[in-house]
Write a protein that holds these residues in place. Structure first.
Motif, PDB file in Angstrom:
ATOM      1  N   LYS A 191       0.804  -1.231   0.000  1.00  0.00           N
ATOM      2  CA  LYS A 191       0.000   0.000   0.000  1.00  0.00           C
ATOM      3  C   LYS A 191       0.833   1.276   0.000  1.00  0.00           C
ATOM      4  CE  LYS A 191      -2.271   0.314   3.822  1.00  0.00           C
ATOM      5  NZ  LYS A 191      -3.272   0.126   4.892  1.00  0.00           N
ATOM      6  N   ASP A 192       1.956   1.264   0.739  1.00  0.00           N
ATOM      7  CA  ASP A 192       2.789   2.471   0.848  1.00  0.00           C
ATOM      8  C   ASP A 192       3.406   2.886  -0.491  1.00  0.00           C
ATOM      9  OD1 ASP A 192       4.122  -0.121   1.552  1.00  0.00           O
ATOM     10  OD2 ASP A 192       5.919   1.087   1.236  1.00  0.00           O
ATOM     11  N   GLU A 193       3.427   1.973  -1.478  1.00  0.00           N
ATOM     12  CA  GLU A 193       4.036   2.293  -2.776  1.00  0.00           C
ATOM     13  C   GLU A 193       3.107   3.069  -3.698  1.00  0.00           C
ATOM     14  OE1 GLU A 193       6.176  -0.391  -5.063  1.00  0.00           O
ATOM     15  OE2 GLU A 193       7.540  -0.764  -3.409  1.00  0.00           O
ATOM     16  N   ILE A 194       1.805   3.016  -3.409  1.00  0.00           N
ATOM     17  CA  ILE A 194       0.816   3.592  -4.334  1.00  0.00           C
ATOM     18  C   ILE A 194       0.120   4.747  -3.613  1.00  0.00           C
ATOM     19  CG2 ILE A 194      -1.292   3.080  -5.651  1.00  0.00           C
ATOM     20  CD1 ILE A 194       1.129   1.516  -6.722  1.00  0.00           C
ATOM     21  N   SER A 195       0.428   5.969  -4.032  1.00  0.00           N
ATOM     22  CA  SER A 195      -0.099   7.103  -3.257  1.00  0.00           C
ATOM     23  C   SER A 195      -1.603   7.279  -3.458  1.00  0.00           C
ATOM     24  CB  SER A 195       0.666   8.388  -3.574  1.00  0.00           C
ATOM     25  OG  SER A 195       0.579   8.633  -4.956  1.00  0.00           O
ATOM     26  N   ASP A 196      -2.098   7.072  -4.665  1.00  0.00           N
ATOM     27  CA  ASP A 196      -3.550   7.166  -4.872  1.00  0.00           C
ATOM     28  C   ASP A 196      -4.026   6.070  -5.822  1.00  0.00           C
ATOM     29  OD1 ASP A 196      -6.176   7.778  -5.130  1.00  0.00           O
ATOM     30  OD2 ASP A 196      -5.879   9.753  -6.039  1.00  0.00           O
ATOM     31  N   ASN A 199      -6.344   6.702  -8.877  1.00  0.00           N
ATOM     32  CA  ASN A 199      -5.883   7.575  -9.962  1.00  0.00           C
ATOM     33  C   ASN A 199      -4.656   6.959 -10.647  1.00  0.00           C
ATOM     34  OD1 ASN A 199      -5.606   9.726 -11.684  1.00  0.00           O
ATOM     35  ND2 ASN A 199      -4.648  11.072 -10.164  1.00  0.00           N
ATOM     36  N   GLY A 272       2.609   1.752 -11.800  1.00  0.00           N
ATOM     37  CA  GLY A 272       3.090   1.346 -10.474  1.00  0.00           C
ATOM     38  C   GLY A 272       2.957  -0.129 -10.162  1.00  0.00           C
TER      39      GLY A 272
END
Ligand code: ZN
Length: 285
Positions: A191-196, A199, A272
């Protein structure tokens, strides 16, 4: 962190893909990516373990097969018609609440494994999708708390046999569950790798031609809403997969429709989350 699994089908080992693209074998950590790994803080423990053990982890050969980046989960819950333009191309109304269906977990394969066109199939179709991996048991979760229950995100091709799905009596599950209909990976991005996650661009090509090209910003129901919504009807367990729906550009929507035949090459990706590629082959006994 990017979680991978690699090796012969059914005998995969856990690994990690590093920032420089190298893949390492983390078998020595002692846990595969199972329900208990995700549910008992395995991601944080693995991160911690790597700080002192990374240099001892063997490098994984670039040519080795990738498996799905998690062990078989308790369920795959899919959201149908979650992009307005795709609902229109499918000849269906834009739903007022999420349409849910199941996909058999036996359909899961590695990201680059062959797609087997099922016995008797004439209408095998593709669907690039963002899939959510649950990290913490979720039951009656509020929308504002939903992302706390997510471990990460992964690329999924929700293959669908349209005749089995739509022309035979009953529920969509029959057209969604054939063997090899769920290539997952190449990796789970924590989860920490994908900011949103609401989008991200996503795309799919058929024989090199781009036919799906969209963004999860076009979701009708975003990830928080979907996790919360599903948790009102069933308990989501760590490691469970929610596939969030496909955008416009599936074979069913072409005029005339386009369906897969042996030799077709399907490639797909999400910002990502890497890319995957499958070759369609005939069913053989
Ligand atoms: Zn789908």
């Amino acid at each position: 962190m990017k979680l991978i699994r690699f090796g012969t089908a059914g005998k995969e080992k856990p690994g990690v893909q590093l920032e420089n693209g190298n893949r390492i074998d983390v078998s020595a950590f002692g846990q595969d990516y199972t329900e208990s790994f995700f549910g008992e803080n395995g991601i944080e423990q693995l991160k911690k373990w790597l700080k002192t053990h990374q240099s001892e982890c063997p490098l994984v050969d670039k040519n080795i097969r990738l498996g799905a980046p998690l062990c078989r989960p308790s369920k795959i819950v899919c959201v149908g018609l979650n992009y307005a333009q795709h609902a229109v191309e499918s000849g269906m109304d834009v739903p007022s609440e999420p349409v849910l269906f199941f996909k058999a977990t036996s359909a899961i394969v590695g990201p680059n494994d062959d797609l087997v066109i099922p016995k008797g199939s004439k209408k095998t179709d593709w669907e690039v999708e963002l899939a959510v991996v649950i990290g913490k048991k979720a039951s009656y979760v509020k929308e504002k708390d939903a992302l706390e229950h997510v471990a990460g995100y992964v690329l999924h091709n929700d293959y669908s046999e349209r005749a089995f799905q739509l022309e035979q009596e009953g529920q969509w599950v029959k057209g969604k569950s054939c063997d090899t209909f769920a290539p997952i990976g190449p990796f789970i991005a924590t989860k920490d790798e994908i900011s949103d996650p609401n989008n991200l661009t996503l795309w799919l090509t058929l024989n090199g031609k781009k036919i799906q090209n969209s963004s999860t910003a076009d979701f009708i129901f975003n990830i928080q809403y979907v996790v919360s919504y599903i948790s009102q009807f069933m308990t989501l367990l760590p490691g469970d997969i929610i596939s969030t729906g496909t955008p416009f550009g599936v074979g069913l929507g072409f005029k005339p429709p386009v369906y897969l035949k042996p030799g077709d090459v399907i490639a797909l990706g999400i910002e990502g989350l890497g890319s995957s590629k499958q070759t369609a082959v005939s069913y053989t006994n």
